[in-house]
Design a protein around this motif. Sequence first.
Motif, PDB file in Angstrom:
ATOM      1  N   LYS A 103       0.762  -1.370  -0.047  1.00 25.14           N
ATOM      2  CA  LYS A 103      -0.008  -0.034   0.114  1.00 25.14           C
ATOM      3  C   LYS A 103       0.828   1.486  -0.180  1.00 25.14           C
ATOM      4  CE  LYS A 103      -3.879  -2.375   2.528  1.00 25.14           C
ATOM      5  NZ  LYS A 103      -4.545  -2.497   3.587  1.00 25.14           N
ATOM      6  N   ARG A 104       2.015   1.217   0.016  1.00 26.64           N
ATOM      7  CA  ARG A 104       2.858   2.415   0.271  1.00 26.64           C
ATOM      8  C   ARG A 104       3.357   2.701  -1.086  1.00 26.64           C
ATOM      9  NH1 ARG A 104       6.873   4.857   3.736  1.00 26.64           N
ATOM     10  NH2 ARG A 104       5.432   3.948   5.084  1.00 26.64           N
ATOM     11  N   LYS A 105       2.923   4.071  -1.415  1.00 25.68           N
ATOM     12  CA  LYS A 105       3.100   4.545  -2.818  1.00 25.68           C
ATOM     13  C   LYS A 105       4.634   4.624  -3.153  1.00 25.68           C
ATOM     14  CE  LYS A 105       1.953   8.623  -5.721  1.00 25.68           C
ATOM     15  NZ  LYS A 105       1.259   9.889  -5.674  1.00 25.68           N
ATOM     16  N   GLY A 106       4.848   4.066  -4.578  1.00 23.33           N
ATOM     17  CA  GLY A 106       6.399   4.346  -4.845  1.00 23.33           C
ATOM     18  C   GLY A 106       6.912   2.927  -4.616  1.00 23.33           C
ATOM     19  N   PHE A 107       6.590   2.129  -3.962  1.00 21.14           N
ATOM     20  CA  PHE A 107       7.185   0.887  -3.762  1.00 21.14           C
ATOM     21  C   PHE A 107       6.254  -0.219  -4.370  1.00 21.14           C
ATOM     22  CE2 PHE A 107       8.714   3.392  -0.125  1.00 21.14           C
ATOM     23  CZ  PHE A 107       9.687   2.735   0.178  1.00 21.14           C
TER      24      PHE A 107
ATOM     25  N   LEU B  32      15.492  -6.886   8.628  1.00 22.74           N
ATOM     26  CA  LEU B  32      15.759  -5.616   7.541  1.00 22.74           C
ATOM     27  C   LEU B  32      14.342  -5.742   6.674  1.00 22.74           C
ATOM     28  CD1 LEU B  32      16.182  -7.430   4.729  1.00 22.74           C
ATOM     29  CD2 LEU B  32      18.462  -7.637   5.796  1.00 22.74           C
ATOM     30  N   ASP B  33      14.444  -4.907   5.741  1.00 26.34           N
ATOM     31  CA  ASP B  33      13.382  -4.701   4.843  1.00 26.34           C
ATOM     32  C   ASP B  33      14.174  -4.931   3.509  1.00 26.34           C
ATOM     33  OD1 ASP B  33      11.320  -4.341   6.459  1.00 26.34           O
ATOM     34  OD2 ASP B  33      11.243  -2.130   6.444  1.00 26.34           O
ATOM     35  N   LEU B  34      13.644  -5.613   2.584  1.00 27.97           N
ATOM     36  CA  LEU B  34      13.895  -5.769   1.146  1.00 27.97           C
ATOM     37  C   LEU B  34      12.788  -5.007   0.348  1.00 27.97           C
ATOM     38  CD1 LEU B  34      15.935  -6.657  -1.325  1.00 27.97           C
ATOM     39  CD2 LEU B  34      14.180  -8.651  -1.259  1.00 27.97           C
ATOM     40  N   ASN B  35      13.268  -3.877  -0.231  1.00 31.59           N
ATOM     41  CA  ASN B  35      12.238  -2.928  -0.805  1.00 31.59           C
ATOM     42  C   ASN B  35      12.568  -2.888  -2.589  1.00 31.59           C
ATOM     43  OD1 ASN B  35      11.294  -1.226   1.666  1.00 31.59           O
ATOM     44  ND2 ASN B  35      13.640  -1.538   1.502  1.00 31.59           N
ATOM     45  N   GLN B  36      11.573  -3.366  -3.292  1.00 26.51           N
ATOM     46  CA  GLN B  36      11.533  -3.228  -4.750  1.00 26.51           C
ATOM     47  C   GLN B  36      11.057  -1.833  -5.111  1.00 26.51           C
ATOM     48  OE1 GLN B  36       8.535  -5.431  -6.973  1.00 26.51           O
ATOM     49  NE2 GLN B  36      10.250  -5.838  -8.572  1.00 26.51           N
ATOM     50  N   CYS B  37      11.844  -0.955  -5.379  1.00 33.83           N
ATOM     51  CA  CYS B  37      11.622   0.589  -5.837  1.00 33.83           C
ATOM     52  C   CYS B  37      12.493   1.065  -6.807  1.00 33.83           C
ATOM     53  CB  CYS B  37      11.105   1.164  -4.593  1.00 33.83           C
ATOM     54  SG  CYS B  37      12.378   1.579  -3.326  1.00 33.83           S
ATOM     55  N   VAL B  38      12.351   1.960  -7.171  1.00 32.50           N
ATOM     56  CA  VAL B  38      13.293   2.860  -8.025  1.00 32.50           C
ATOM     57  C   VAL B  38      14.315   3.635  -6.986  1.00 32.50           C
ATOM     58  CG1 VAL B  38      13.700   5.017  -9.728  1.00 32.50           C
ATOM     59  CG2 VAL B  38      11.607   3.232 -10.067  1.00 32.50           C
TER      60      VAL B  38
ATOM     61  N   PHE C  14      11.325  -2.566 -11.611  1.00 30.32           N
ATOM     62  CA  PHE C  14      10.843  -3.953 -11.639  1.00 30.32           C
ATOM     63  C   PHE C  14      12.089  -4.911 -11.174  1.00 30.32           C
ATOM     64  CE2 PHE C  14       7.821  -2.731 -14.989  1.00 30.32           C
ATOM     65  CZ  PHE C  14       6.731  -2.864 -14.293  1.00 30.32           C
ATOM     66  N   ALA C  15      13.493  -4.292 -11.503  1.00 29.79           N
ATOM     67  CA  ALA C  15      14.719  -5.127 -11.392  1.00 29.79           C
ATOM     68  C   ALA C  15      15.524  -4.497 -10.230  1.00 29.79           C
ATOM     69  CB  ALA C  15      15.609  -5.096 -12.570  1.00 29.79           C
ATOM     70  N   ARG C  16      15.336  -3.353  -9.576  1.00 28.67           N
ATOM     71  CA  ARG C  16      16.093  -2.678  -8.587  1.00 28.67           C
ATOM     72  C   ARG C  16      15.527  -2.757  -7.205  1.00 28.67           C
ATOM     73  NH1 ARG C  16      17.230   3.765  -9.457  1.00 28.67           N
ATOM     74  NH2 ARG C  16      17.954   2.621 -11.369  1.00 28.67           N
ATOM     75  N   ALA C  17      16.240  -2.973  -6.139  1.00 26.46           N
ATOM     76  CA  ALA C  17      15.723  -3.249  -4.995  1.00 26.46           C
ATOM     77  C   ALA C  17      16.751  -2.492  -3.948  1.00 26.46           C
ATOM     78  CB  ALA C  17      15.478  -4.424  -4.650  1.00 26.46           C
ATOM     79  N   TYR C  18      16.232  -2.415  -2.586  1.00 22.11           N
ATOM     80  CA  TYR C  18      17.097  -1.655  -1.804  1.00 22.11           C
ATOM     81  C   TYR C  18      16.978  -2.236  -0.422  1.00 22.11           C
ATOM     82  CZ  TYR C  18      17.336   2.503  -4.672  1.00 22.11           C
ATOM     83  OH  TYR C  18      17.809   3.149  -5.898  1.00 22.11           O
ATOM     84  N   LEU C  19      17.875  -2.584   0.261  1.00 22.80           N
ATOM     85  CA  LEU C  19      17.812  -2.996   1.720  1.00 22.80           C
ATOM     86  C   LEU C  19      17.627  -1.804   2.682  1.00 22.80           C
ATOM     87  CD1 LEU C  19      20.532  -5.637   1.989  1.00 22.80           C
ATOM     88  CD2 LEU C  19      18.268  -5.844   1.310  1.00 22.80           C
ATOM     89  N   SER C  20      16.899  -2.073   3.721  1.00 21.44           N
ATOM     90  CA  SER C  20      16.772  -1.068   4.648  1.00 21.44           C
ATOM     91  C   SER C  20      16.328  -1.281   5.994  1.00 21.44           C
ATOM     92  CB  SER C  20      15.372   0.039   4.276  1.00 21.44           C
ATOM     93  OG  SER C  20      14.289  -0.603   4.194  1.00 21.44           O
ATOM     94  N   ASN C  21      16.478  -0.571   7.064  1.00 23.31           N
ATOM     95  CA  ASN C  21      16.133  -0.892   8.500  1.00 23.31           C
ATOM     96  C   ASN C  21      17.022  -2.255   8.974  1.00 23.31           C
ATOM     97  OD1 ASN C  21      14.303   0.987   9.076  1.00 23.31           O
ATOM     98  ND2 ASN C  21      12.563   0.052   7.883  1.00 23.31           N
ATOM     99  N   VAL C  22      18.243  -2.392   8.466  1.00 20.46           N
ATOM    100  CA  VAL C  22      19.149  -3.453   8.901  1.00 20.46           C
ATOM    101  C   VAL C  22      19.579  -3.334  10.274  1.00 20.46           C
ATOM    102  CG1 VAL C  22      21.205  -4.775   8.105  1.00 20.46           C
ATOM    103  CG2 VAL C  22      19.760  -3.611   6.573  1.00 20.46           C
ATOM    104  N   CYS C  23      19.297  -4.195  10.998  1.00 23.58           N
ATOM    105  CA  CYS C  23      19.980  -4.147  12.495  1.00 23.58           C
ATOM    106  C   CYS C  23      19.896  -5.432  13.135  1.00 23.58           C
ATOM    107  CB  CYS C  23      19.008  -3.104  13.483  1.00 23.58           C
ATOM    108  SG  CYS C  23      17.298  -3.628  13.649  1.00 23.58           S
TER     109      CYS C  23
END
Length: 260
Positions: A98-102, A146-152, A170-179
């Motif tokens: 539901k998060r816009k842009g993700f 952590l979160d795996l995020n498929q987004c620009v 479609f083919a790029r992703a970022y890791l976030s909130n890694v702890c």
Amino acid sequence: MALLSSPRPLPTHFSASSLLVRRRPITACQVCTPKQPLHHSTLLNVSEASAEDELWAAACLRVRSFSNLKPTTFGLQDHQRFLAEREFEAIKERVSGKRKGFGRVSCINATVPLSHLLSLSVSADDLCASCKFTTNGQDRVVVGTLDLNQCVSLPDEIAGSRPKEIGADFARAYLSNVCVAKELHRTGLGHALVAKSKLVAHDWGISDLYVHVAVDNEPAKQLYTKSGFVYECDEPAWQARFLDRPRRLLLWFGIPGVQL
């Protein structure tokens, strides 16, 4: 090494990057470098989370890791709960799409049985109390997340430049909130989380994985370097000053075996 990638105001994220050889099948042993027995333990589970009580436990661990509140802060527990509730709602929103842009977002957690954690020679009473959840009748504790995020791109972060061949959304992703829980640093949990994220990204068809890390966060940079990430670029100094935070590096990892 509570913060394995650069913190953002809760709720938010963290990231990771790069291997030069790109066309081999990916395996768990290929993408992680365990250090301590806990990483090898059959009691450790690293997987995607969907149950709300496990997502809540992950939110609590993130607050524990990312907030800089002093123990003497007035109303500390109430404020920590407020932060956890805000991050919990944000996790649910992202995971549900539901998060816009993700595009797709996955919360990946490392968990161990509560009984096993209590048996370790570490002081982890607060961790056990705040990050516990129950699954299949067993009490477990989230010890890494952590979160795996498929987004620009991620909000307020520099964007990666790859892939160039097809749509990056479609083919790029970022890791976030890694702890990782501070009581369990240097046990290989960070490597296990990153390894799992690479496997999930591969299944999604992600070809290029990114992470942001503060320039002065040496433990995190070592983790990502050992996991195959390489430097792509760094945040402009003016942007870091504007956002009142340490300057970030952007690291990249090419997922082996993904055909574009």
